[in-house]
Enzyme design. Structure first.
Site, PDB file in Angstrom:
ATOM      1  N   LYS A 113       0.832  -1.217   0.000  1.00  0.00           N
ATOM      2  CA  LYS A 113       0.000   0.000   0.000  1.00  0.00           C
ATOM      3  C   LYS A 113       0.859   1.257   0.000  1.00  0.00           C
ATOM      4  O   LYS A 113       0.482   2.262  -0.597  1.00  0.00           O
ATOM      5  CB  LYS A 113      -0.985  -0.001   1.178  1.00  0.00           C
ATOM      6  CG  LYS A 113      -2.031  -1.108   1.024  1.00  0.00           C
ATOM      7  CD  LYS A 113      -3.386  -0.809   1.613  1.00  0.00           C
ATOM      8  CE  LYS A 113      -4.364  -1.866   1.106  1.00  0.00           C
ATOM      9  NZ  LYS A 113      -5.695  -1.802   1.636  1.00  0.00           N
ATOM     10  N   LYS A 195      -3.679  -9.894  -7.307  1.00  0.00           N
ATOM     11  CA  LYS A 195      -5.011 -10.158  -6.740  1.00  0.00           C
ATOM     12  C   LYS A 195      -6.007  -9.073  -7.143  1.00  0.00           C
ATOM     13  O   LYS A 195      -5.623  -7.913  -7.315  1.00  0.00           O
ATOM     14  CB  LYS A 195      -4.936 -10.307  -5.208  1.00  0.00           C
ATOM     15  CG  LYS A 195      -4.981  -9.013  -4.444  1.00  0.00           C
ATOM     16  CD  LYS A 195      -5.410  -9.210  -2.981  1.00  0.00           C
ATOM     17  CE  LYS A 195      -5.617  -7.833  -2.363  1.00  0.00           C
ATOM     18  NZ  LYS A 195      -6.819  -7.623  -1.639  1.00  0.00           N
ATOM     19  N   LYS A 198      -9.523  -3.416  -4.905  1.00  0.00           N
ATOM     20  CA  LYS A 198     -10.331  -2.206  -5.069  1.00  0.00           C
ATOM     21  C   LYS A 198      -9.492  -1.062  -5.607  1.00  0.00           C
ATOM     22  O   LYS A 198      -9.980  -0.168  -6.267  1.00  0.00           O
ATOM     23  CB  LYS A 198     -10.847  -1.746  -3.707  1.00  0.00           C
ATOM     24  CG  LYS A 198     -11.910  -2.613  -3.117  1.00  0.00           C
ATOM     25  CD  LYS A 198     -12.194  -2.067  -1.723  1.00  0.00           C
ATOM     26  CE  LYS A 198     -13.139  -2.946  -0.972  1.00  0.00           C
ATOM     27  NZ  LYS A 198     -12.941  -2.822   0.465  1.00  0.00           N
TER      28      LYS A 198
HETATM   29  P1  ATP Z   1      -8.125  -4.138  -1.866  1.00  0.00           P
HETATM   30  O1  ATP Z   1      -8.976  -5.076  -2.651  1.00  0.00           O
HETATM   31  O2  ATP Z   1      -8.060  -2.749  -2.419  1.00  0.00           O
HETATM   32  O3  ATP Z   1      -6.785  -4.663  -1.503  1.00  0.00           O
HETATM   33  P2  ATP Z   1      -8.757  -4.717   0.746  1.00  0.00           P
HETATM   34  O4  ATP Z   1      -8.109  -6.051   0.657  1.00  0.00           O
HETATM   35  O5  ATP Z   1      -8.171  -3.714   1.616  1.00  0.00           O
HETATM   36  O6  ATP Z   1      -8.960  -4.005  -0.591  1.00  0.00           O
HETATM   37  P3  ATP Z   1     -11.102  -5.112   2.314  1.00  0.00           P
HETATM   38  O7  ATP Z   1     -12.365  -4.488   1.958  1.00  0.00           O
HETATM   39  O8  ATP Z   1     -10.517  -4.630   3.544  1.00  0.00           O
HETATM   40  O9  ATP Z   1     -10.253  -4.965   1.017  1.00  0.00           O
HETATM   41  O10 ATP Z   1     -11.210  -6.686   2.347  1.00  0.00           O
HETATM   42  C1  ATP Z   1     -12.334  -7.363   2.793  1.00  0.00           C
HETATM   43  C2  ATP Z   1     -12.096  -8.842   2.680  1.00  0.00           C
HETATM   44  O11 ATP Z   1     -11.929  -9.220   1.304  1.00  0.00           O
HETATM   45  C3  ATP Z   1     -10.834  -9.369   3.400  1.00  0.00           C
HETATM   46  O12 ATP Z   1     -11.194 -10.537   4.110  1.00  0.00           O
HETATM   47  C4  ATP Z   1      -9.865  -9.709   2.294  1.00  0.00           C
HETATM   48  O13 ATP Z   1      -9.008 -10.771   2.639  1.00  0.00           O
HETATM   49  C5  ATP Z   1     -10.825 -10.122   1.184  1.00  0.00           C
HETATM   50  N1  ATP Z   1     -10.247  -9.946  -0.160  1.00  0.00           N
HETATM   51  C6  ATP Z   1      -9.783  -8.797  -0.697  1.00  0.00           C
HETATM   52  N2  ATP Z   1      -9.349  -9.012  -1.968  1.00  0.00           N
HETATM   53  C7  ATP Z   1      -9.549 -10.333  -2.223  1.00  0.00           C
HETATM   54  C8  ATP Z   1      -9.317 -11.176  -3.370  1.00  0.00           C
HETATM   55  N3  ATP Z   1      -8.805 -10.689  -4.487  1.00  0.00           N
HETATM   56  N4  ATP Z   1      -9.648 -12.483  -3.281  1.00  0.00           N
HETATM   57  C9  ATP Z   1     -10.177 -13.007  -2.150  1.00  0.00           C
HETATM   58  N5  ATP Z   1     -10.423 -12.267  -1.036  1.00  0.00           N
HETATM   59  C10 ATP Z   1     -10.114 -10.950  -1.060  1.00  0.00           C
HETATM   60  N1  LTN Z   2      -7.344  -5.684   7.185  1.00  0.00           N
HETATM   61  C1  LTN Z   2      -8.481  -6.124   6.464  1.00  0.00           C
HETATM   62  C2  LTN Z   2      -9.768  -5.484   6.929  1.00  0.00           C
HETATM   63  C3  LTN Z   2      -9.972  -5.679   8.391  1.00  0.00           C
HETATM   64  C4  LTN Z   2     -10.308  -6.890   9.052  1.00  0.00           C
HETATM   65  C5  LTN Z   2     -10.374  -6.567  10.443  1.00  0.00           C
HETATM   66  C6  LTN Z   2     -10.549  -8.186   8.609  1.00  0.00           C
HETATM   67  C7  LTN Z   2      -9.848  -4.732   9.363  1.00  0.00           C
HETATM   68  N2  LTN Z   2     -10.098  -5.255  10.593  1.00  0.00           N
HETATM   69  C8  LTN Z   2     -10.659  -7.552  11.382  1.00  0.00           C
HETATM   70  C9  LTN Z   2     -10.843  -9.158   9.584  1.00  0.00           C
HETATM   71  C10 LTN Z   2     -10.892  -8.839  10.946  1.00  0.00           C
HETATM   72  C11 LTN Z   2      -8.193  -5.856   4.988  1.00  0.00           C
HETATM   73  O1  LTN Z   2      -7.397  -5.029   4.656  1.00  0.00           O
HETATM   74  N3  LTN Z   2      -8.836  -6.539   4.121  1.00  0.00           N
END
Ligand code: ATP
Ligand code: LTN
Length: 328
Positions: A113, A195, A198
């Site tokens: 990030k 992966k 967003k």
């Molecule tokens: P970004 O997709 O921008 O990296 P993020 O991972 O920060 O966003 P969150 O909204 O915090 O997104 O994630 C919510 C959940 O979605 C978490 O449990 C994360 O592990 C899962 N997740 C995010 N991207 C993927 C993916 N490509 N495949 C499977 N699970 C995912």
């Molecule tokens: N870090 C996670 C989002 C997140 C989360 C949590 C997931 C914040 N607090 C507690 C599970 C439990 C992410 O970036 N996807």
């Protein structure tokens, strides 16, 4: 026997995509009967990246509505907004003082990030995993259903909890990661080596849950594959493997029957079939979301009740942690 308790969170940034849904949210919905569930819109995590305040406010309610539209049932699950319970930030501070710099410096999400946001590498972004550990540890949970990318953060959570319990006395339950066998790492359609995320900007990168049927079809049609001709589950063919995994989850068919179904067929037919299954699976979510967004007062009320119902658990844990470290 009492049900096991789980906690998970999702950030109200960008648009929720198929990776978030298959890696996390769909599993939350599908296992609601099995567990006592606590789900959280983690808006305090969102401000580790610069956000427009009005937009963040709006996105927070929108995401709550999407979760309800996906099937989170508030008769079975608690749903709330992180910033409405002060103990999250307060416990994160106590944990901060018990996490070695070396452990925190190893977190790969921070590296990714900060590389994406070189102009705003702030202390909160570095510290993000301590707030996530606090989210989880406050609720004395057995499990945390997340995608593969969160595994390292969960290990840090377990380490800090075990160290705290050992150094100060029993305070936190040690949570297990609950990572799905298929769908834990959905890849970008335009680049199956990274992966689905967003924060990636390519127009054809992600399927968003609120995409129109036309957009979903067009994105799958353009998905990157390879120059082979057979349609088989081969992890070394990342683009095809990703598409087949999405089809497998939505259809509940076995891998053999999927391979048989597409024997002798081309990528064009495969892509259309996947797009159709995804369109039909997401259609009711989009329709429910549109109905729910017409009544923002209702969403607010649900979230306020959610916070009220879990606050006693959070404050019980926080008070104990405070007492153990000697804070009056
Ligand atoms: P970004 O997709 O921008 O990296 P993020 O991972 O920060 O966003 P969150 O909204 O915090 O997104 O994630 C919510 C959940 O979605 C978490 O449990 C994360 O592990 C899962 N997740 C995010 N991207 C993927 C993916 N490509 N495949 C499977 N699970 C995912
Ligand atoms: N870090 C996670 C989002 C997140 C989360 C949590 C997931 C914040 N607090 C507690 C599970 C439990 C992410 O970036 N996807």
């Amino acid at each position: 026997m009492a049900k096991k308790r789980i906690f998970s969170g999702i950030q109200p940034t960008g648009n929720i995509h198929l990776g978030n849904y298959l890696g996390a949210v769909k599993n939350w919905v599908d296992s609601q009967e099995e567990y006592e569930n606590i789900f959280c819109v983690v808006n305090s995590h969102a401000i580790t990246i610069k956000q427009d305040p009005k937009e963040l406010h709006q996105k927070t309610y929108e995401l709550a509505a999407i979760l309800l539209a996906c099937g989170i049932d508030t008769q079975k699950s608690h749903l709330f907004i992180q910033s409405q319970i002060d103990e999250h930030a307060a416990l994160a501070w106590i944990l901060d003082c018990n996490i070695p710099m070396g452990d925190m410096s190893r977190m790969t999400q921070f590296k990714d990030k900060s590389a994406k946001n070189p102009k705003n590498i702030n202390v909160g972004l570095f510290n993000y995993p301590a707030l996530m550990a606090a989210d989880i540890l406050l609720y004395q949970v057995d499990g945390v259903p997340v995608g593969e990318d969160q595994k390292q953060h969960l290990e840090l959570t377990r380490d800090v909890a075990m160290r705290f319990n050992r150094d100060y006395g029993e305070c936190f339950k040690i949570p297990e990661p609950l990572i799905p066998k298929v769908g834990a790492r959905i890849m970008g359609l335009d680049n199956p080596e990274s992966k689905m995320s967003k924060s990636s900007s390519g127009a054809n990168h992600a399927i968003f849950l609120l995409d129109s049927p036309e957009a979903i079809m067009a994105k799958f049609k353009k998905a990157t594959t390879d120059s082979h001709t057979t349609i088989v589950f081969d992890p070394t063919r990342a683009g095809l493997y990703n598409l087949l995994s999405i089809y497998e989850i939505f259809t509940h068919k076995s891998r053999e029957s999927i391979e048989q179904e597409f024997a002798g067929k081309g990528y064009g037919q495969l892509k259309s079939a996947i797009a159709e299954v995804v369109i039909e699976s997401l259609r009711p979510i989009r329709e429910r979301y549109e109905r729910l967004m017409g009544d923002e007062g209702y969403i607010r009320e649900i979230l306020a009740q959610g916070a009220q119902s879990v606050r006693p658990i959070a404050s019980g844990t926080y008070e104990r942690a405070k007492e153990l470290v000697g804070l009056v």
